[in-house]
Design a protein around this motif. Structure first.
Motif, PDB file in Angstrom:
ATOM      1  N   GLY A 400     -14.994 -38.767 -10.058  1.00 49.15           N
ATOM      2  CA  GLY A 400     -14.339 -39.529  -8.907  1.00 49.15           C
ATOM      3  C   GLY A 400     -13.305 -38.588  -8.358  1.00 49.15           C
ATOM      4  N   GLY A 401     -12.975 -37.425  -8.374  1.00 52.00           N
ATOM      5  CA  GLY A 401     -12.033 -36.757  -8.104  1.00 52.00           C
ATOM      6  C   GLY A 401     -10.691 -36.858  -8.580  1.00 52.00           C
ATOM      7  N   THR A 402      -9.756 -36.082  -7.898  1.00 46.34           N
ATOM      8  CA  THR A 402      -8.316 -35.979  -8.673  1.00 46.34           C
ATOM      9  C   THR A 402      -7.597 -37.324  -8.305  1.00 46.34           C
ATOM     10  N   THR A 403      -6.438 -37.342  -8.985  1.00 55.14           N
ATOM     11  CA  THR A 403      -5.553 -38.440  -8.721  1.00 55.14           C
ATOM     12  C   THR A 403      -4.310 -37.635  -7.791  1.00 55.14           C
ATOM     13  N   ARG A 404      -3.746 -38.320  -6.942  1.00 51.89           N
ATOM     14  CA  ARG A 404      -2.876 -37.578  -6.198  1.00 51.89           C
ATOM     15  C   ARG A 404      -1.425 -38.190  -6.665  1.00 51.89           C
ATOM     16  N   VAL A 405      -0.496 -37.180  -7.146  1.00 49.09           N
ATOM     17  CA  VAL A 405       0.698 -37.727  -7.662  1.00 49.09           C
ATOM     18  C   VAL A 405       2.064 -37.610  -6.666  1.00 49.09           C
ATOM     19  N   ASP A 406       2.945 -38.065  -6.890  1.00 43.23           N
ATOM     20  CA  ASP A 406       4.063 -37.990  -5.994  1.00 43.23           C
ATOM     21  C   ASP A 406       4.717 -36.869  -6.602  1.00 43.23           C
ATOM     22  N   ALA A 407       4.864 -35.810  -6.023  1.00 44.67           N
ATOM     23  CA  ALA A 407       5.485 -34.542  -6.418  1.00 44.67           C
ATOM     24  C   ALA A 407       7.028 -34.469  -6.243  1.00 44.67           C
ATOM     25  N   GLY A 408       7.496 -35.516  -5.621  1.00 43.23           N
ATOM     26  CA  GLY A 408       8.842 -35.657  -5.583  1.00 43.23           C
ATOM     27  C   GLY A 408       9.242 -34.617  -4.651  1.00 43.23           C
ATOM     28  N   ARG A 409      10.769 -34.281  -4.800  1.00 45.58           N
ATOM     29  CA  ARG A 409      11.564 -33.283  -3.915  1.00 45.58           C
ATOM     30  C   ARG A 409      11.152 -31.913  -4.186  1.00 45.58           C
ATOM     31  N   GLY A 410      10.354 -31.605  -5.186  1.00 42.44           N
ATOM     32  CA  GLY A 410       9.855 -30.268  -5.349  1.00 42.44           C
ATOM     33  C   GLY A 410      10.820 -29.421  -5.979  1.00 42.44           C
ATOM     34  N   ALA A 411      10.849 -28.313  -6.358  1.00 40.78           N
ATOM     35  CA  ALA A 411      11.752 -27.357  -7.084  1.00 40.78           C
ATOM     36  C   ALA A 411      12.408 -26.869  -5.861  1.00 40.78           C
ATOM     37  N   PRO A 412      13.707 -26.722  -6.178  1.00 38.65           N
ATOM     38  CA  PRO A 412      14.471 -25.984  -5.122  1.00 38.65           C
ATOM     39  C   PRO A 412      14.415 -24.363  -4.817  1.00 38.65           C
ATOM     40  N   LYS A 413      14.511 -24.111  -3.593  1.00 37.39           N
ATOM     41  CA  LYS A 413      14.090 -22.779  -3.148  1.00 37.39           C
ATOM     42  C   LYS A 413      15.267 -22.042  -2.649  1.00 37.39           C
ATOM     43  N   SER A 414      15.308 -20.672  -2.808  1.00 40.78           N
ATOM     44  CA  SER A 414      16.378 -19.845  -2.346  1.00 40.78           C
ATOM     45  C   SER A 414      15.714 -18.405  -1.925  1.00 40.78           C
ATOM     46  N   SER A 415      16.086 -18.048  -0.774  1.00 35.67           N
ATOM     47  CA  SER A 415      15.460 -16.711  -0.268  1.00 35.67           C
ATOM     48  C   SER A 415      16.576 -15.753   0.384  1.00 35.67           C
ATOM     49  N   PHE A 416      16.402 -14.682   0.239  1.00 35.77           N
ATOM     50  CA  PHE A 416      17.388 -13.687   0.718  1.00 35.77           C
ATOM     51  C   PHE A 416      17.499 -13.824   2.329  1.00 35.77           C
TER      52      PHE A 416
END
Length: 416
Positions: A400-416
């Motif tokens: 039947g394929g994958t279940t799509r979930v609400d991944a929410g806000r995601g993980a915070p990211k910071s770059s130089f």
């Protein structure tokens, strides 16, 4: 409750406590207390960055983490009658988060996992994930959940990532010589091949003056595992563990730190466990001349704890020692494990997660990692096993394929 021999006040920094621990390895760091064989005692541990990380939705603290300050180790503890050549018998009677259930320090009802920036520590998959990310985990009893990785709940394997005895002067010199030779192969590599002695931010117990300066310039960093145990990051060093550590100096000088609420095999993001502060209870004993009797001349041996989460259904991913570009490597088990991790990440992103969310999850959840084949030339095979019960939905392949979930806000990211 056993007597607390190393107590930490959560309102004060690690260097402002009644007893001062250390963040380097050296035989001349004075003990904070002496214990008898047969004695039980409790030790408080600060998370490895001494409260630098914050319970928020930014990864700037991960990006800017001062690696020269780690690890905050409680100890060393001298053991009466311990002589070089003995085995120190260490029983973990209990281990858990800080007694306060809420507050600003990791371990007060929460912990964190970080992907370190390639220019500041990196990680197992640093080329694929070069930026800094963070996930905050909330504790409820033995369970962990994260607002940054929704749809996941798992039981933690609370353990110490770092325990070890002090090196002898000869062993310390051997570490520094061989690691300096490794650095010399590519001195400008990012991240570096090894970490040389670094006087800046050294914490050396009660040493001061000329003794402090000398030891700070010689002492080894605590980042890697070595012959004395050290930062092995073995998730099975839980309550009920009995470990046997080589003794290299009079008194053994045992130290502990880097407590984890949970971790996957390999701690692949570098700050891959759920980092926390807390307490750990020990019982100490000795096997006289144990290193010779049992052939344990280096590295710890141990009987794992008996408090593992009881997962019975797993989805496993395999990898072989061929690069993503198709280059054949000879029995490269490290590469095979990397490819297994990347296969798991690619698969689970099909359910709606970002790659960074799954990378963080593989570091924090109690996954099983194995070198499954190391003899069939030219390819090693490595596997990782992910417990399917940690997900709130079915992650197994179906027609039947994958279940799509609400991944929410995601993980915070910071770059130089």
């Amino acid at each position: 409750m056993p007597e607390v021999l190393f107590r930490l006040d959560p309102t004060r920094k690690f260097t402002e406590q009644e007893k001062i621990g250390h963040n380097r390895w050296h035989p001349d760091i004075p003990p904070v207390a002496t214990v008898r064989p047969g004695q039980s005692f409790r030790v408080h541990c600060r998370e490895w960055f001494d409260g630098w990380m914050r319970n928020d939705d930014s990864a700037d603290d991960i990006r800017d983490a001062p690696l020269s300050r780690v690890h905050c180790l409680s100890g060393p503890f001298a053991v009466e009658g311990a002589d070089p050549g003995d085995l120190l018998v260490v029983d973990i009677l209990d281990v858990g988060p800080m007694e306060e259930d809420s507050g600003p320090l990791a371990g007060m009802g929460w912990g964190y996992t970080g992907i370190f920036h390639k220019r500041n520590g990196g990680g197992f998959l640093t080329d694929e994930f070069p930026d800094a990310y963070k996930a905050i985990w909330d504790f409820r009893g033995q369970k962990a959940t994260s607002r940054h990785i929704p749809g996941v709940t798992f039981t933690g394997m609370i353990h110490s990532g770092l325990m070890g005895t002090a090196p002898s002067a000869d062993l310390l010199a051997k570490w520094n010589e061989r690691e300096a030779a490794l650095i010399a192969r590519d001195p400008h590599r990012v991240p570096p091949l090894a970490l040389p002695p670094e006087p800046r931010d050294a914490i050396l117990g009660t040493l001061s003056g000329e003794d402090f300066e000398r030891v700070a310039n010689e002492a080894a960093r605590t980042a890697p595992p070595r012959e004395n145990g050290g930062n092995q990051d073995i998730k099975n060093l839980t309550k009920g563990t009995r470990a046997f550590y080589p003794v290299y100096v009079p008194g053994a000088k045992f130290s502990v730190g880097d407590l984890h609420f949970s971790q996957g095999d390999g701690e692949i993001t570098f700050c891959g466990a759920i980092e926390m502060g807390g307490y750990i209870d020990f019982h100490m004993d000795l096997i006289k001349d144990g290193m010779r009797k049992y052939g344990v001349s280096e590295n710890t041996i141990f009987l794992p704890g008996n408090t593992d989460p009881q997962y019975c259904q797993w989805l496993a991913f395999s990898g072989i020692s061929v690069t993503e570009e198709g280059e054949q490597r000879y029995l490269d088990s490290q590469l095979a494990y990397k490819r297994a991790c990347l296969h798991a990440i690619e698969y689970l992103t099909k359910f709606g997660y970002t790659g960074e969310q799954i990378y963080l999850l593989l570091g924090a959840a109690p996954i099983e990692g194995r070198f499954s084949g190391v003899v069939d030339i030219p390819n090693s095979c490595a596997t990782i096993y992910i417990p399917t019960e940690i997900f709130d939905f079915d992650v197994r392949p179906t027609a039947g394929g994958t279940t799509r979930v609400d991944a929410g806000r995601g993980a915070p990211k910071s770059s130089f």
